[in-house]
Motif scaffolding. Structure first.
Motif, short mmCIF file in Angstrom:
data_model
loop_
_atom_site.label_atom_id
_atom_site.label_comp_id
_atom_site.label_asym_id
_atom_site.label_seq_id
_atom_site.Cartn_x
_atom_site.Cartn_y
_atom_site.Cartn_z
N UNK A 273 -29.26 42.88 -55.65
CA UNK A 273 -28.17 43.77 -56.05
C UNK A 273 -28.66 45.21 -55.91
N UNK A 274 -27.72 46.16 -55.73
CA UNK A 274 -28.07 47.56 -55.50
C UNK A 274 -27.30 48.46 -56.46
N UNK A 275 -27.94 49.59 -56.80
CA UNK A 275 -27.30 50.55 -57.69
C UNK A 275 -27.87 51.94 -57.41
N UNK A 276 -27.02 52.94 -57.32
CA UNK A 276 -27.48 54.30 -57.07
C UNK A 276 -28.18 54.91 -58.27
N UNK A 277 -27.82 54.48 -59.48
CA UNK A 277 -28.34 55.13 -60.68
C UNK A 277 -28.34 54.13 -61.84
N UNK A 278 -29.52 53.80 -62.42
CA UNK A 278 -29.53 52.83 -63.53
C UNK A 278 -28.82 53.33 -64.78
N UNK A 279 -28.55 54.65 -64.85
CA UNK A 279 -27.78 55.17 -65.99
C UNK A 279 -26.35 54.64 -66.00
N UNK A 280 -25.93 54.06 -64.86
CA UNK A 280 -24.60 53.46 -64.75
C UNK A 280 -24.74 51.96 -64.49
N UNK A 281 -24.98 51.15 -65.52
CA UNK A 281 -25.15 49.72 -65.30
C UNK A 281 -23.96 49.04 -64.63
N UNK A 282 -22.77 49.64 -64.73
CA UNK A 282 -21.61 49.08 -64.03
C UNK A 282 -21.71 49.28 -62.53
N UNK A 283 -22.68 50.07 -62.09
CA UNK A 283 -22.84 50.35 -60.67
C UNK A 283 -23.61 49.32 -59.88
#
Length: 357
Positions: A273-283
């Motif tokens: 899974x990928x996410x630009x920013x861990x501050x946004x877990x919904x990402x």
């Protein structure tokens, strides 16, 4: 969930490589690896006779090559409780901060375990560690012998810790095995890097926002369960391993997947899974399968002289249970169509002369 459909990935065969060494048959958790100035420092853990961690180094090498050196936990008040060091972060002053998965034995009909998560630090490159304190646990009285997964009776564990890009926050992504199935799955908490000597001001991702942790409180899972951990055959993601990938400019999470087991938490695959920013877990994006079957504890470890298990470029070594015979490649742009790589027990034996399970 975001698709991140512009990110492609593939596994490519490579020369076999191990993070561990004899007498260990395999590693039994995420294995922190740090590099600096041509020096490699790695920590591998095992479960016999109870959870413990070894230190292994490599001089002028990307990979550890020395003998296994048992680490020492100074003043451990519960030496009878196994402790696996699963994440390590180097501070600007070279002090090491780590986090451990601990398992208390629960005297059920068959001995099972109640895991929790704690923090520790080292001032001698990981030879000895001082326990800082517990970060996340449930009371021992909540251990539930009706769980049938074969190992766990609730609790929290099987995690990793990464800092954000600015090194302002630690993000601890963990597996929640608690009785309430609505709270089971892969969840996340955070606390300031400035509080590393005293894990405090914990914030849980809960109901779509960060909230201060208050008492006995669970977060909202990023990835919930299809069938809970109470059953013989849970269907769930667990055991996240995360790194920041500078070439695709985002964070990458590898996950175990289990289903159709029989009290054995059987491994059915590895997902990404990928996410630009861990501050946004919904990402975090919808997980995509990388491996069919395989083994526990997938990790991507970077190939640069200052990379490790928490950072990488476009290409990294792909490990499971401390074994690697593959690189994993990521790229932005039109993704290649990827068929999950089938890695069976027989395939492990063919590559390494042994299967880790």
């Amino acid at each position: 969930m975001p698709a991140h459909s512009d990110i492609g990935f593939e596994l490519v065969p490579a020369e076999p490589l191990l993070l561990h060494a004899p007498p260990l048959r395999r590693t039994d958790s995420n294995s922190p690896l740090l590099r600096r100035g041509g020096h490699t420092l790695c920590f591998v853990s095992h479960y016999l006779p109870l959870g413990h961690t070894y230190r292994r180094i490599g001089e002028e090498s990307l990979w550890p090559s020395g003998a296994l050196q048992p680490v020492e936990l100074l003043g451990d008040p519960t030496p009878e409780v196994g402790k696996w060091i699963q994440s390590v972060w180097r501070a600007p002053d070279d002090q090491l901060f780590g986090w451990y998965h601990a398992e208390e034995v629960v005297p059920c009909a068959k001995p099972l375990f109640l895991p929790h998560i704690g923090a520790l630090c080292s001032e001698d490159e990981g030879r000895t560690w001082r326990l800082i304190g517990e970060v996340l646990r449930v009371p021992f009285a909540e251990a539930d012998c009706s769980y049938q997964n074969g190992f766990l009776t609730g609790g929290y564990g099987d995690f990793c810790v990464v800092s954000d890009r600015a090194s302002d926050w630690f993000y601890l992504h963990y597996s929640a095995y608690v009785p309430d199935e609505r709270a089971q799955g892969v969840s996340v908490l955070r606390y300031p890097v400035s509080a590393r000597d005293r894990p405090a001001a914990l914030e849980l991702w809960r109901d779509g926002r960060w909230q201060p942790k208050a008492g006995r409180q669970d977060g909202t899972p990023i990835f919930g369960v299809r069938q809970g951990w109470r059953h013989r055959d849970p269907a769930a993601y667990w055991g996240p391993a995360i790194h920041f990938n500078r070439d695709i400019d985002c964070f990458v999470m590898l996950l175990n997947w289990t289903e159709h087991g029989d009290g054995d938490i059987v491994q059915r695959g590895v997902f990404v899974s990928f996410n630009d920013d861990p501050a946004n877990p919904a990402g975090w994006s919808t997980p995509q399968q990388v491996v069919e079957s395989g083994s526990w504890y997938p990790q991507a470890i970077g190939l640069g002289p200052d990379d490790g298990d928490a950072s990488s470029g476009a290409e990294a070594r792909f490990f499971m249970s401390g074994y690697s015979a593959w690189t994993i490649r990521f790229r932005r742009g039109a993704p290649t169509r990827f068929e999950p790589l089938a890695i069976s027990r027989g395939k492990f034996a063919e590559l390494f002369g042994i299967a880790p399970w």
